[in-house]
Design a protein around this motif. Structure first.
Motif, short mmCIF file in Angstrom:
data_model
loop_
_atom_site.label_atom_id
_atom_site.label_comp_id
_atom_site.label_asym_id
_atom_site.label_seq_id
_atom_site.Cartn_x
_atom_site.Cartn_y
_atom_site.Cartn_z
N GLN A 39 34.48 41.15 26.25
CA GLN A 39 35.08 39.84 26.42
C GLN A 39 34.41 39.05 27.54
O GLN A 39 34.29 37.83 27.47
N ARG A 40 33.96 39.72 28.57
CA ARG A 40 33.35 39.05 29.71
C ARG A 40 32.02 38.39 29.35
O ARG A 40 31.68 37.32 29.85
N SER A 43 32.55 34.98 27.75
CA SER A 43 33.27 33.99 28.53
C SER A 43 32.31 32.96 29.14
O SER A 43 31.21 33.28 29.55
N ASP A 44 32.76 31.72 29.21
CA ASP A 44 31.98 30.66 29.86
C ASP A 44 32.31 30.53 31.35
O ASP A 44 31.79 29.66 32.03
N ARG A 45 33.16 31.38 31.84
CA ARG A 45 33.61 31.30 33.23
C ARG A 45 32.46 31.48 34.22
O ARG A 45 32.40 30.81 35.24
N TYR A 46 31.55 32.39 33.93
CA TYR A 46 30.42 32.64 34.82
C TYR A 46 29.14 32.20 34.13
O TYR A 46 28.23 32.99 33.91
N ASP A 47 29.03 30.96 33.80
CA ASP A 47 27.86 30.44 33.10
C ASP A 47 26.77 30.13 34.12
O ASP A 47 26.96 29.28 35.00
N ASP A 48 25.64 30.75 34.01
CA ASP A 48 24.54 30.56 34.96
C ASP A 48 23.46 29.64 34.44
O ASP A 48 22.34 29.64 34.95
#
Length: 51
Positions: A39-40, A43-48
């Motif tokens: 799932q991680r 995720s777009d939460r930690y988009d670099d």
């Protein structure tokens, strides 16, 4: 027939090596929370990506 004297110990050794690698991976916690990792990565939460 003498080739069996070589192939049987080699096959047993490879089987034991695979069994040892499996138990090592269990001990090293390689299988802990595989669903969370899947799932991680989605995720777009930690988009670099650069802006």
């Amino acid at each position: 027939m003498t080739v069996l004297l070589i192939l049987i110990p080699v096959s047993l050794g490879l089987g034991l090596l695979g069994l040892w690698a499996f138990f090592w991976s269990l001990k090293a916690a390689q299988y802990d929370d595989p669903e969370g990792q899947a799932q991680r990565i989605l995720s777009d939460r930690y988009d670099d990506t650069p802006d």
